[in-house]
Design an enzyme around this catalytic site. Structure first.
Site, PDB file in Angstrom:
ATOM      1  N   HIS A   1      20.624  23.840  -2.909  1.00  0.00           N
ATOM      2  CA  HIS A   1      19.295  23.515  -3.452  1.00  0.00           C
ATOM      3  C   HIS A   1      19.354  23.664  -4.965  1.00  0.00           C
ATOM      4  O   HIS A   1      19.154  24.744  -5.515  1.00  0.00           O
ATOM      5  CB  HIS A   1      18.245  24.464  -2.830  1.00  0.00           C
ATOM      6  CG  HIS A   1      16.818  24.131  -3.195  1.00  0.00           C
ATOM      7  ND1 HIS A   1      15.754  24.428  -2.364  1.00  0.00           N
ATOM      8  CD2 HIS A   1      16.278  23.549  -4.286  1.00  0.00           C
ATOM      9  CE1 HIS A   1      14.631  24.043  -2.948  1.00  0.00           C
ATOM     10  NE2 HIS A   1      14.920  23.507  -4.117  1.00  0.00           N
TER      11      HIS A   1
ATOM     12  N   HIS B   1      18.312  21.205  -8.407  1.00  0.00           N
ATOM     13  CA  HIS B   1      17.834  19.964  -9.028  1.00  0.00           C
ATOM     14  C   HIS B   1      18.633  19.807 -10.312  1.00  0.00           C
ATOM     15  O   HIS B   1      18.523  20.647 -11.218  1.00  0.00           O
ATOM     16  CB  HIS B   1      16.342  20.065  -9.348  1.00  0.00           C
ATOM     17  CG  HIS B   1      15.497  20.326  -8.136  1.00  0.00           C
ATOM     18  ND1 HIS B   1      14.867  19.322  -7.436  1.00  0.00           N
ATOM     19  CD2 HIS B   1      15.207  21.482  -7.483  1.00  0.00           C
ATOM     20  CE1 HIS B   1      14.210  19.855  -6.410  1.00  0.00           C
ATOM     21  NE2 HIS B   1      14.404  21.158  -6.409  1.00  0.00           N
TER      22      HIS B   1
ATOM     23  N   HIS C   1      11.375  19.636   0.687  1.00  0.00           N
ATOM     24  CA  HIS C   1      10.727  20.874   0.251  1.00  0.00           C
ATOM     25  C   HIS C   1       9.468  21.022   1.111  1.00  0.00           C
ATOM     26  O   HIS C   1       8.657  20.088   1.188  1.00  0.00           O
ATOM     27  CB  HIS C   1      10.289  20.774  -1.204  1.00  0.00           C
ATOM     28  CG  HIS C   1      11.390  20.905  -2.214  1.00  0.00           C
ATOM     29  ND1 HIS C   1      12.509  20.126  -2.206  1.00  0.00           N
ATOM     30  CD2 HIS C   1      11.526  21.751  -3.273  1.00  0.00           C
ATOM     31  CE1 HIS C   1      13.289  20.483  -3.230  1.00  0.00           C
ATOM     32  NE2 HIS C   1      12.722  21.467  -3.886  1.00  0.00           N
TER      33      HIS C   1
ATOM     34  N   GLU D   1       6.810  25.922   0.365  1.00  0.00           N
ATOM     35  CA  GLU D   1       6.986  26.663  -0.897  1.00  0.00           C
ATOM     36  C   GLU D   1       5.580  27.123  -1.316  1.00  0.00           C
ATOM     37  O   GLU D   1       5.312  28.317  -1.369  1.00  0.00           O
ATOM     38  CB  GLU D   1       7.621  25.763  -1.959  1.00  0.00           C
ATOM     39  CG  GLU D   1       7.864  26.458  -3.300  1.00  0.00           C
ATOM     40  CD  GLU D   1       8.425  25.513  -4.380  1.00  0.00           C
ATOM     41  OE1 GLU D   1       8.290  24.283  -4.232  1.00  0.00           O
ATOM     42  OE2 GLU D   1       8.996  26.026  -5.378  1.00  0.00           O
TER      43      GLU D   1
ATOM     44  N   ASP E   1      17.809  26.442  -7.495  1.00  0.00           N
ATOM     45  CA  ASP E   1      16.683  25.520  -7.682  1.00  0.00           C
ATOM     46  C   ASP E   1      16.730  24.833  -9.056  1.00  0.00           C
ATOM     47  O   ASP E   1      17.187  23.695  -9.138  1.00  0.00           O
ATOM     48  CB  ASP E   1      15.352  26.256  -7.469  1.00  0.00           C
ATOM     49  CG  ASP E   1      14.220  25.354  -7.009  1.00  0.00           C
ATOM     50  OD1 ASP E   1      14.459  24.156  -6.838  1.00  0.00           O
ATOM     51  OD2 ASP E   1      13.099  25.859  -6.812  1.00  0.00           O
ATOM     52  N   ASP E   2      16.238  25.497 -10.079  1.00  0.00           N
ATOM     53  CA  ASP E   2      16.216  24.941 -11.445  1.00  0.00           C
ATOM     54  C   ASP E   2      16.692  26.031 -12.398  1.00  0.00           C
ATOM     55  O   ASP E   2      15.876  26.652 -13.105  1.00  0.00           O
ATOM     56  CB  ASP E   2      14.786  24.509 -11.797  1.00  0.00           C
ATOM     57  CG  ASP E   2      14.268  23.449 -10.848  1.00  0.00           C
ATOM     58  OD1 ASP E   2      14.666  22.280 -10.985  1.00  0.00           O
ATOM     59  OD2 ASP E   2      13.491  23.807  -9.939  1.00  0.00           O
TER      60      ASP E   2
HETATM   61  N1  HPA Z   1       9.609  22.447  -5.870  1.00  0.00           N
HETATM   62  C1  HPA Z   1       9.196  21.182  -5.889  1.00  0.00           C
HETATM   63  N2  HPA Z   1       9.693  20.280  -6.726  1.00  0.00           N
HETATM   64  C2  HPA Z   1      10.650  20.649  -7.560  1.00  0.00           C
HETATM   65  C3  HPA Z   1      11.125  21.939  -7.578  1.00  0.00           C
HETATM   66  C4  HPA Z   1      10.585  22.890  -6.677  1.00  0.00           C
HETATM   67  O1  HPA Z   1      10.948  24.084  -6.612  1.00  0.00           O
HETATM   68  N3  HPA Z   1      12.073  21.982  -8.532  1.00  0.00           N
HETATM   69  C5  HPA Z   1      12.183  20.747  -9.055  1.00  0.00           C
HETATM   70  N4  HPA Z   1      11.305  19.933  -8.473  1.00  0.00           N
HETATM   71 ZN    ZN Z   2      13.547  22.702  -5.389  1.00  0.00          ZN
END
Ligand code: HPA
Ligand code: ZN
Length: 337
Positions: A17, A19, A197, A200, A278-279
């Site tokens: 996971h 991006h 996703h 969350e 994630d990011d």
């Molecule tokens: N959630 C949804 N969209 C996203 C995320 C996330 O954590 N990171 C980058 N786009």
């Molecule tokens: Zn994500």
């Protein structure tokens, strides 16, 4: 048993996971802004980092989409992914399945080809340079409509032999998975894997929809599944992999404190949880930082860390022989360390 401090860094792992646009470090953002003569609303790298304080997912997304504006030509996408793979390799990542958001770029007039070819070249280089294998997952932006998702799937057609699957990201609340049931069915017909996703910020019902309507092969985040015992049973019994992102959860206020993170509760309930970044440029750490932070906050020992790494390989889209080879290396590492 408690693990040695560098046990986590060298622990063989897959990242499932990530991006790629979320790995754009402020230093590279500045360099690309200069190279492409793009104005950005910050005057220093420190000012960019100082702006990374979020109270929810949308707060983050606004700044994340703005940051992506410096990405203009194929070399930019190559440099972006190249930098990620160097960091991932240093964190013990043997295999990565990376998301990209083509609509963020095509909506700015950047052709799909520029994005895909830049990323694919860097993925190829990572294999020889770092011995890191990877797969590419095309995400649809859920705040856009179904027609736009279908147009993106069509634009991807010449690259489908190099794209492993489709995903669903961006603003979750108000954009339930059912909105994309038909495009996910079409992607399935094309032989693509499906991930989304869900859970969350969205309710457990969005996770049920991702399972039943999108027919997902893997669940991204999924934290709020824990609110629904029947859903936990369904996920556990079907062996669904969850790609959990502890530092993201903290920065986006999905959890108030890592000491309250449910990762080990997920494992204890039979869920195949994994740890991911994630990011990482926005949330303060790459994958090993995520393992370290959650291990410290929750007191995770060697057995749980090894289980998380094991889940990352079994939950990947590698073939069975490749998974088995990674698990042999993982077992040998755990036995020796
Ligand atoms: N959630 C949804 N969209 C996203 C995320 C996330 O954590 N990171 C980058 N786009
Ligand atoms: Zn994500």
């Amino acid at each position: 048993m408690t693990a040695a401090p560098d046990f986590i860094t060298r622990l063989p792992k897959a990242e499932l996971h990530l991006h790629i646009e979320g790995s754009l470090e402020p230093e590279l953002m500045f360099a690309l802004a200069k190279r492409n003569r793009v104005a950005i609303p910050f005057d220093s790298v420190e000012a960019v980092r100082a702006a990374y304080s979020f109270s929810n997912l949308q707060d983050f997304l606004d700044i994340y989409y703005a940051g992506a504006d410096v990405l203009r030509v194929e070399q930019d996408f190559y440099d972006l992914a190249d930098a990620y793979f160097a960091r991932a390799a240093a964190d013990g990542v043997a295999h990565a399945e990376i998301f990209f958001d083509p609509q963020t770029h095509t909506d700015r007039g950047i052709p799909f080809q520029v994005v895909a070819d830049g990323l694919l070249s860097a993925m190829h280089a990572a294999e020889t340079r770092h011995g890191v294998s990877s797969k590419l997952i095309l995400c649809f932006l859920r705040h856009l409509d179904e027609d736009a998702a279908f147009a993106t799937l069509k634009a991807a057609d010449p690259w489908l032999d190099r794209i492993a699957g489709v995903g669903l990201d961006s603003s979750e609340l108000g954009h339930p998975p059912e909105k994309f049931a038909r495009v996910f069915a079409a992607a399935g017909e094309l032989g693509l894997k499906r991930v989304a996703h869900a859970g969350e910020e969205g309710p457990p019902d969005y996770v049920w929809q991702a399972l039943d309507l999108l027919k997902i092969d893997r669940l991204d985040h999924g934290n709020r599944s824990l609110e629904d015992p029947a859903l936990v049973r369904r996920l556990a019994e079907s062996g669904m992999t969850l790609t959990v992102c502890p530092l993201s959860n903290l920065k986006l206020c999905v959890v108030d404190n890592l000491t309250n993170h449910p990762l080990d509760q997920m494992l204890a309930q039979g869920l195949r949880a994994t740890v991911n970044s994630d990011d990482p440029a926005y949330f303060g750490g790459y994958v090993a930082d995520n393992y370290r932070a959650v291990a410290a906050a929750r007191g995770l020992g060697k057995a749980e860390l090894a289980q998380l790494a094991r889940n990352s390989f079994t939950g990947s889209f590698l073939d069975e022989a490749e998974k088995a080879a990674h698990l042999v290396r993982l077992d040998a590492y755990v036995a020796a360390n």
